[in-house]
Design a protein around this motif. Structure first.
Motif, short mmCIF file in Angstrom:
data_model
loop_
_atom_site.label_atom_id
_atom_site.label_comp_id
_atom_site.label_asym_id
_atom_site.label_seq_id
_atom_site.Cartn_x
_atom_site.Cartn_y
_atom_site.Cartn_z
N LEU A 57 3.71 9.40 4.29
CA LEU A 57 3.86 8.01 3.84
C LEU A 57 4.43 7.15 4.97
CD1 LEU A 57 3.31 6.74 1.06
CD2 LEU A 57 5.73 7.07 0.54
N LEU A 87 -7.71 -4.98 10.56
CA LEU A 87 -6.52 -4.92 9.71
C LEU A 87 -6.28 -6.25 9.01
CD1 LEU A 87 -4.31 -2.84 12.10
CD2 LEU A 87 -4.86 -2.18 9.77
N ALA A 117 -4.13 12.54 2.20
CA ALA A 117 -3.23 12.28 1.06
C ALA A 117 -3.81 11.22 0.13
CB ALA A 117 -1.86 11.84 1.57
N THR A 118 -4.42 10.18 0.70
CA THR A 118 -4.97 9.11 -0.15
C THR A 118 -6.20 9.62 -0.90
OG1 THR A 118 -6.30 8.18 1.65
CG2 THR A 118 -4.09 7.29 1.34
N ARG A 143 2.30 6.38 -6.97
CA ARG A 143 1.22 7.26 -7.44
C ARG A 143 1.59 8.73 -7.27
NH1 ARG A 143 -4.69 7.00 -7.78
NH2 ARG A 143 -4.41 4.77 -7.82
N GLU A 195 0.83 -1.20 0.00
CA GLU A 195 0.00 0.00 0.00
C GLU A 195 0.88 1.26 0.00
OE1 GLU A 195 -3.76 -0.34 2.33
OE2 GLU A 195 -3.16 1.52 3.29
N SER A 211 -4.91 11.68 -3.76
CA SER A 211 -4.32 10.84 -4.81
C SER A 211 -5.32 9.84 -5.38
CB SER A 211 -3.11 10.07 -4.25
OG SER A 211 -2.09 10.95 -3.88
N ARG A 212 -6.57 9.88 -4.90
CA ARG A 212 -7.57 8.90 -5.34
C ARG A 212 -7.01 7.49 -5.19
NH1 ARG A 212 -10.02 12.83 -4.65
NH2 ARG A 212 -11.38 13.97 -6.07
N PHE A 213 -6.54 7.20 -3.97
CA PHE A 213 -5.81 5.97 -3.70
C PHE A 213 -6.52 5.19 -2.59
CE2 PHE A 213 -2.60 3.43 -1.63
CZ PHE A 213 -1.92 2.86 -2.70
N PRO A 214 -7.02 3.99 -2.88
CA PRO A 214 -7.85 3.25 -1.92
C PRO A 214 -7.04 2.48 -0.87
CG PRO A 214 -7.68 2.01 -3.95
CD PRO A 214 -6.87 3.26 -4.16
N ALA A 215 -6.51 3.20 0.11
CA ALA A 215 -5.61 2.60 1.10
C ALA A 215 -6.42 1.99 2.25
CB ALA A 215 -4.64 3.65 1.62
N ALA A 216 -6.85 0.76 2.05
CA ALA A 216 -7.75 0.11 3.02
C ALA A 216 -7.09 -0.10 4.39
CB ALA A 216 -8.21 -1.24 2.46
N LEU A 217 -5.83 -0.48 4.40
CA LEU A 217 -5.16 -0.72 5.68
C LEU A 217 -5.02 0.57 6.47
CD1 LEU A 217 -2.53 -3.27 4.44
CD2 LEU A 217 -4.18 -3.71 6.25
N ALA A 218 -4.65 1.65 5.79
CA ALA A 218 -4.52 2.93 6.48
C ALA A 218 -5.84 3.34 7.12
CB ALA A 218 -4.04 4.01 5.49
N GLN A 277 5.60 15.28 2.79
CA GLN A 277 4.96 14.24 1.97
C GLN A 277 5.52 12.85 2.31
OE1 GLN A 277 5.55 14.98 -2.20
NE2 GLN A 277 3.96 13.55 -2.84
N MET A 278 6.85 12.78 2.44
CA MET A 278 7.49 11.51 2.79
C MET A 278 7.07 11.08 4.20
SD MET A 278 9.53 9.16 1.56
CE MET A 278 10.60 9.86 0.29
N ALA A 324 -8.32 1.31 8.07
CA ALA A 324 -8.61 0.42 9.20
C ALA A 324 -7.81 0.84 10.44
CB ALA A 324 -8.30 -1.03 8.82
N LEU A 341 1.80 6.36 7.46
CA LEU A 341 0.89 5.30 7.02
C LEU A 341 1.38 3.96 7.58
CD1 LEU A 341 -0.43 4.70 3.37
CD2 LEU A 341 0.28 2.84 4.85
#
Lengths: 296, 296
Positions: B180, A265, B255-256, A201, A194, B259-266, B176-177, B268, B183
């Motif tokens: 991440l 999770l 951020a997700t 991205r 992820e 970015s249109r980013f499906p970060a499921a774990l983040a 930005q880093m 949860a 996350l």
């Protein structure tokens, strides 16, 4: 069991994948003889080149050994090796010890011990952690369980391929600990996918991102081990397949259902592996889970 | 900027929490003078005992330094320190450098650089990773960014409290880093809580479970650091609060979304921290996230 093993003891080894081959290397290096069995002929050629003895059938192995280490993929393969046509049960001598290293349902393992016991075979439930790297280096941690007598008999073999050998009590306890271990492995692996897919991205430099993320509080064994493969984007060189984690996370989900435990999770990670398989990548290296997030 | 810093340079340090205190220790050990500011009087007493110079106001600090390290909690506090009543802007000398180490929204950071530049203050966006342990030992990784000139000016200070100092380009890139990075930190921390709470539910021996999980492929920095606190179940000794992760994971979610980013774990993990806060534990140590899974 009347004697202790010594390092000239012949050890049967079933399943010459990444984990099994690592164990073979360490057993041979520590002076054991290894009689190996695998459905793939090239794996048997490899074994012979290492100085081991290929067995063309389980019967041929069973005639030579009274301790067997099994590194097959799952309980279905374990069942086949033991109780399937030409399987070990009925062929191994009384008093033999079967060391099961696969990740399996604890309930299945507990029942298996009783079924083997009826054939005078002792089960050591001994899943491992440390990955293919740990198997190759002999640095695996072994989550062992079984009767004290069988465990002491098997200990020299276990210590030959594991740096840390735990005895967690009755058979099934090792499997239970391994399921918990896989919860974290699966979550960390999917999380690495992820994070690195999000970095991609966002256009971040991936090698530097991995270096930074690995260096501090965001670090995990999985990130360090699988991160480079994720960045390389080559999933054909399979150390452990996506489908293995679909199976392992299924065991985690079963355990959380039985415990009435809402492990959000673990479920999110399971879906990442399942989604990767659904896109046809189940047989690829498990680092391919990162592609689950690469939707463009 | 006309000169380089030397180790007799006075460095301002705002925010004497776990991270800031670690930085102070390393700056003093490397010969810098430290002028410190914090809203808590006991923190100033601590600074004096270490050999630093307490400042009773930001004005008092601004009169003595032209480089400031800021370890406050978030962008609201950073904003107050700079632009609030009695804030640094308008008091720091022209050419001063402000090193912002908090985890903040990259967009806010990019705008902040322009706003400070209008007052002849350079911003170094320099979030860190490595935790309180890393701050104390001087082993932090610094995700620095800013103009090359300001970065070279600030480098000796950064190197005094960070073992690895990255320069990632324009201000905002460090933030930005760091998002991440958070996350993974948040997912790993919540996952450690999930796994250890499940072990507790299943009646496994927790110390041994943590030892085993930490030793192999399930290991993470967070598990090793927070696991013992989770097992102890004492969350009053706060190194970093649950609410900090509610904030950090909110930045991850932002951020997700961008970015249109499906970060499921983040997501949860975010819910685990939010749930912990919802039960009144937001000010407790973030290892209290494990209680989110202890529902009986």
């Amino acid at each position: 069991m009347d004697t202790h093993l010594n390092t000239r003891t012949k050890v049967g080894l079933i399943g010459l994948g990444a984990m099994g081959c690592g164990a073979v290397g360490n057993l041979l290096a520590k002076g054991f003889e290894v009689v190996g069995c695998d459905v793939r002929p090239d794996a048997l050629d490899w074994l012979q080149a290492q100085g081991g003895t290929p067995a063309s059938s389980l019967a041929e192995m069973a005639a030579q050994v009274r301790i067997v280490v099994c590194f097959v993929v799952n309980s279905a393969q374990t069942e086949a090796v033991l109780f399937g046509e030409g399987g070990l049960v009925g062929q191994l001598p009384a008093g033999a010890v079967f060391i099961a290293c696969s990740t399996m349902d604890p309930g299945y393992v507990r029942a298996l011990e009783a079924r083997l016991s009826a054939h005078a075979i002792s089960l050591i439930d001994a899943p491992v952690t440390g990955g293919a790297v740990g198997a190759a280096r002999g640095t695996l941690t072994i989550m062992g369980s079984g009767t004290p007598e069988a465990f002491e008999f098997a200990r020299p073999v276990l210590q030959a391929f594991g740096a840390t050998v735990h005895c967690l009590g009755a058979a099934g306890n090792g499997a239970q600990m391994k399921v918990l271990n896989q919860l974290l492995c699966g979550v960390h692996l999917a999380a690495a996918g992820e994070a690195l897919a999000l970095a991609k991205r966002q256009g971040l430099p991936l090698d530097l991102t991995l270096e930074i993320l690995s260096s501090g509080a965001a670090g995990s064994w999985m990130l360090a081990d699988r991160g480079p493969r994720m960045i390389a984007g080559q999933f054909d060189n399979v150390t452990s397949a996506v489908d293995i984690f679909v199976k392992d996370m299924s065991l985690v989900l079963d355990a959380t259902r039985e415990s009435r435990f809402p492990a959000a999770l673990a479920h999110a990670a399971y879906l990442a592996f399942l989604g990767t398989t659904a896109r046809g990548l189940g047989a690829q290296d498990d680092s391919a889970v990162t592609t689950n997030y690469e939707l463009t």
